[in-house]
Design an enzyme around this catalytic site. Structure first.
Site, mmCIF file in Angstrom:
data_model
loop_
_atom_site.group_PDB
_atom_site.id
_atom_site.type_symbol
_atom_site.label_atom_id
_atom_site.label_comp_id
_atom_site.label_asym_id
_atom_site.label_seq_id
_atom_site.Cartn_x
_atom_site.Cartn_y
_atom_site.Cartn_z
ATOM 1 N N LYS A 35 36.307 40.089 45.599
ATOM 2 C CA LYS A 35 35.439 41.079 46.249
ATOM 3 C C LYS A 35 34.550 40.408 47.298
ATOM 4 O O LYS A 35 33.358 40.658 47.368
ATOM 5 C CB LYS A 35 34.585 41.787 45.187
ATOM 6 C CG LYS A 35 35.413 42.527 44.147
ATOM 7 C CD LYS A 35 34.539 43.242 43.129
ATOM 8 C CE LYS A 35 34.184 42.335 41.986
ATOM 9 N NZ LYS A 35 33.435 43.009 40.908
ATOM 10 N N CYS A 36 35.145 39.584 48.118
ATOM 11 C CA CYS A 36 34.428 38.772 49.098
ATOM 12 C C CYS A 36 34.901 39.155 50.503
ATOM 13 O O CYS A 36 36.025 39.623 50.675
ATOM 14 C CB CYS A 36 34.745 37.300 48.798
ATOM 15 S SG CYS A 36 34.213 36.097 50.020
#
Length: 159
Positions: A35-36
């Site tokens: 989730k970057c």
């Protein structure tokens, strides 16, 4: 002299795997996050794997939640996310820490072998380490280095 091949890592199942199993292969070792902002690099990593796996490259992904909690709590969610969104087929391992007191021994070693620009600590997700066929760390790449920018270095190692 110690090499990457002297380490064991945990697979997503919790079983130990010896990195000696990768002797004779070039390795690209990456701390990943699902989730970057850099998560789309999974696509480029998979492209490198597709291009060079038959020539002796292994990419080893190590999910890490140390940077703004950008990894799923459950490793099964991580694996499903990587496979569904980016078609990841290269080996992924159990979630680890890369900095601090609980840093994985492999990453402690990698950081000692190739320090970053300002310090040995890993700054963010998708820091990459290129390792030769004998287990020696030859290069460290910043998180923002796109996988395609590493292609020439991989070609040299595999030549």
């Amino acid at each position: 002299m110690k090499t990457v091949h002297d380490f064991n890592v945990k697979m997503t199942t919790g079983e130990e795997k010896s990195l000696r199993d990768f002797s004779g292969k070039a390795l690209l070792i990456v701390n990943t996050a699902s989730k970057c902002g850099l998560t789309p690099q999974f696509k480029g990593l998979q492209e490198l794997y597709d291009q060079f796996a038959d020539q002796g490259l292994e990419i080893l992904g190590f999910p890490c939640d140390q940077f703004n909690n950008q990894e799923f709590a459950n490793i099964d969610e991580t694996m499903q996310f990587c496979q569904m969104n980016y078609g990841v087929t290269f080996p992924m391992f159990a979630k680890i820490d890369v900095n601090g007191d609980n840093a994985d021994p492999l990453f402690k070693f990698l950081k000692e072998e190739k320090k970053g620009v300002l310090s040995k600590n890993i700054k963010w997700n998708f820091t990459k380490f290129l390792v030769d066929q004998n287990g020696h760390v030859v290069e460290r790449y910043a998180p923002t280095t796109e996988p395609s920018q590493i292609e020439k270095d991989i070609e040299k190692l595999l030549a």
